[in-house]
Design a protein around this motif. Structure first.
Motif, PDB file in Angstrom:
ATOM      1  N   LEU A  29       2.825  10.399  -9.364  1.00 27.42           N
ATOM      2  CA  LEU A  29       2.340  10.427 -10.774  1.00 27.42           C
ATOM      3  C   LEU A  29       1.366  11.663 -10.585  1.00 27.42           C
ATOM      4  N   LEU A  30       0.469  11.877  -9.470  1.00 18.93           N
ATOM      5  CA  LEU A  30      -0.251  13.048  -9.457  1.00 18.93           C
ATOM      6  C   LEU A  30       0.518  14.450  -9.587  1.00 18.93           C
ATOM      7  N   ILE A  31       1.703  14.351  -9.183  1.00 18.88           N
ATOM      8  CA  ILE A  31       2.331  15.359  -9.061  1.00 18.88           C
ATOM      9  C   ILE A  31       2.969  15.718 -10.628  1.00 18.88           C
ATOM     10  N   LEU A  32       3.609  14.811 -11.380  1.00 24.26           N
ATOM     11  CA  LEU A  32       4.114  14.932 -12.685  1.00 24.26           C
ATOM     12  C   LEU A  32       3.029  15.160 -13.508  1.00 24.26           C
ATOM     13  N   PHE A  33       2.024  14.326 -13.340  1.00 30.13           N
ATOM     14  CA  PHE A  33       0.993  14.181 -14.594  1.00 30.13           C
ATOM     15  C   PHE A  33      -0.403  14.503 -13.922  1.00 30.13           C
ATOM     16  N   PRO A  34      -0.624  15.582 -13.565  1.00 27.04           N
ATOM     17  CA  PRO A  34      -1.972  15.886 -12.658  1.00 27.04           C
ATOM     18  C   PRO A  34      -3.275  15.817 -13.528  1.00 27.04           C
ATOM     19  N   GLU A  35      -3.215  16.111 -14.897  1.00 29.36           N
ATOM     20  CA  GLU A  35      -4.407  15.813 -15.531  1.00 29.36           C
ATOM     21  C   GLU A  35      -4.644  14.458 -15.909  1.00 29.36           C
ATOM     22  N   ALA A  36      -3.742  13.830 -16.215  1.00 31.33           N
ATOM     23  CA  ALA A  36      -3.830  12.170 -16.533  1.00 31.33           C
ATOM     24  C   ALA A  36      -4.236  11.764 -15.423  1.00 31.33           C
ATOM     25  N   VAL A  81       0.615  -1.097  -0.115  1.00 35.71           N
ATOM     26  CA  VAL A  81      -0.210  -0.104  -0.053  1.00 35.71           C
ATOM     27  C   VAL A  81       0.902   1.136   0.022  1.00 35.71           C
ATOM     28  N   THR A  82       1.912   1.268   0.904  1.00 37.92           N
ATOM     29  CA  THR A  82       2.772   2.352   0.897  1.00 37.92           C
ATOM     30  C   THR A  82       3.324   2.584  -0.497  1.00 37.92           C
ATOM     31  N   ALA A  83       3.901   1.527  -1.342  1.00 37.70           N
ATOM     32  CA  ALA A  83       4.477   1.632  -2.432  1.00 37.70           C
ATOM     33  C   ALA A  83       3.267   2.256  -3.720  1.00 37.70           C
ATOM     34  N   CYS A  84       2.089   1.709  -3.292  1.00 33.62           N
ATOM     35  CA  CYS A  84       1.131   2.216  -4.287  1.00 33.62           C
ATOM     36  C   CYS A  84       0.771   3.838  -4.205  1.00 33.62           C
ATOM     37  N   VAL A  85       0.773   3.949  -2.906  1.00 31.73           N
ATOM     38  CA  VAL A  85       0.663   5.602  -2.434  1.00 31.73           C
ATOM     39  C   VAL A  85       1.778   6.416  -3.071  1.00 31.73           C
ATOM     40  N   VAL A  86       2.900   5.896  -2.745  1.00 31.09           N
ATOM     41  CA  VAL A  86       4.039   6.906  -3.263  1.00 31.09           C
ATOM     42  C   VAL A  86       4.236   6.925  -4.755  1.00 31.09           C
ATOM     43  N   VAL A  87       3.786   6.011  -5.447  1.00 27.34           N
ATOM     44  CA  VAL A  87       3.718   5.896  -6.999  1.00 27.34           C
ATOM     45  C   VAL A  87       2.471   6.772  -7.358  1.00 27.34           C
ATOM     46  N   PRO A 130      -8.373  15.049  -4.640  1.00 26.94           N
ATOM     47  CA  PRO A 130      -7.144  15.343  -3.938  1.00 26.94           C
ATOM     48  C   PRO A 130      -6.948  14.562  -2.846  1.00 26.94           C
ATOM     49  N   THR A 131      -7.882  13.767  -2.254  1.00 27.85           N
ATOM     50  CA  THR A 131      -7.700  12.889  -1.036  1.00 27.85           C
ATOM     51  C   THR A 131      -6.942  11.617  -1.401  1.00 27.85           C
ATOM     52  N   PHE A 132      -6.962  11.246  -2.697  1.00 29.94           N
ATOM     53  CA  PHE A 132      -6.256  10.126  -3.119  1.00 29.94           C
ATOM     54  C   PHE A 132      -4.720  10.139  -3.015  1.00 29.94           C
ATOM     55  N   PHE A 133      -4.156   9.237  -2.480  1.00 29.07           N
ATOM     56  CA  PHE A 133      -2.766   9.166  -2.379  1.00 29.07           C
ATOM     57  C   PHE A 133      -2.570   9.982  -1.248  1.00 29.07           C
ATOM     58  N   SER A 134      -3.095  10.529  -0.253  1.00 26.90           N
ATOM     59  CA  SER A 134      -2.673  11.391   0.815  1.00 26.90           C
ATOM     60  C   SER A 134      -2.497  10.429   2.013  1.00 26.90           C
ATOM     61  N   PHE A 135      -1.838  11.001   3.005  1.00 29.07           N
ATOM     62  CA  PHE A 135      -1.325   9.930   4.120  1.00 29.07           C
ATOM     63  C   PHE A 135      -2.587   9.582   4.685  1.00 29.07           C
ATOM     64  N   LYS A 136      -3.827  10.331   4.992  1.00 27.50           N
ATOM     65  CA  LYS A 136      -4.995   9.884   5.515  1.00 27.50           C
ATOM     66  C   LYS A 136      -5.225   8.721   4.515  1.00 27.50           C
ATOM     67  N   TYR A 137      -5.317   8.712   3.319  1.00 30.42           N
ATOM     68  CA  TYR A 137      -5.736   7.570   2.408  1.00 30.42           C
ATOM     69  C   TYR A 137      -4.890   6.491   2.787  1.00 30.42           C
ATOM     70  N   LEU A 138      -3.773   6.724   2.916  1.00 24.46           N
ATOM     71  CA  LEU A 138      -2.752   5.362   3.135  1.00 24.46           C
ATOM     72  C   LEU A 138      -3.328   4.720   4.586  1.00 24.46           C
ATOM     73  N   LEU A 139      -3.368   5.798   5.598  1.00 27.36           N
ATOM     74  CA  LEU A 139      -4.007   5.128   6.918  1.00 27.36           C
ATOM     75  C   LEU A 139      -5.269   4.372   6.797  1.00 27.36           C
ATOM     76  N   PHE A 140      -5.999   4.861   6.040  1.00 30.02           N
ATOM     77  CA  PHE A 140      -7.601   4.345   5.772  1.00 30.02           C
ATOM     78  C   PHE A 140      -7.352   3.014   5.136  1.00 30.02           C
ATOM     79  N   VAL A 141      -6.608   3.014   3.783  1.00 34.98           N
ATOM     80  CA  VAL A 141      -6.628   1.918   3.377  1.00 34.98           C
ATOM     81  C   VAL A 141      -6.011   0.829   4.030  1.00 34.98           C
ATOM     82  N   LEU A 142      -4.876   0.907   4.840  1.00 35.87           N
ATOM     83  CA  LEU A 142      -4.178   0.185   5.823  1.00 35.87           C
ATOM     84  C   LEU A 142      -5.136  -0.603   6.524  1.00 35.87           C
TER      85      LEU A 142
END
Length: 116
Positions: free
Chosen positions: A20-27, A10-16, A54-66
């Motif tokens: 990607l959200l920072i590098l390719f925001p529209e995609a 999950v951590t790897a998925c969130v980091v990736v 914007p909540t996707f891939f946030s720290f709160k998102y990580l904790l919730f998915v875990l």
């Protein structure tokens, strides 16, 4: 060991995802909106992408998915093994454990339904 594997995955998925959200925001916005179609989140006109995207891939998102994935480890049922003792809510709103309803050696039958 399973929890460690889930944490790493999950951590790897969130980091990736965050990268990607920072590098390719529209995609990524298009990708997240596609995910929203599956859950029909974007059908509500009062609940726009800006509210939840914007909540996707946030720290709160990580904790919730875990939390959800770790909880599911306890809820897995296997044939021939004891049933998981998951929390349930009674019709009057009381929270208890599933196996609290067991009586002696009688089978416990669960009936799920919906009234609309």
């Amino acid at each position: 060991l399973q929890k460690i594997f889930i944490l790493l995955h999950v951590t790897a998925c969130v980091v990736v995802g965050k990268t990607l959200l920072i590098l390719f925001p529209e995609a990524m916005k298009r990708y997240i909106l596609k995910l929203g179609e599956k859950s029909r989140m974007n059908e509500n006109p009062k609940f726009s992408y800006e509210n939840w995207g914007p909540t996707f891939f946030s720290f709160k998102y990580l904790l919730f998915v875990l939390k959800v994935k770790w909880k599911r480890l306890e809820d897995e049922a296997y044939e021939g093994h004891p049933a998981p003792n998951t929390p349930v809510v009674t019709s009057n709103g009381e929270v208890c454990q599933l196996l609290d309803f067991m009586q002696d050696n009688r089978p416990l039958i669960l009936n799920f339904g919906s009234c609309t």
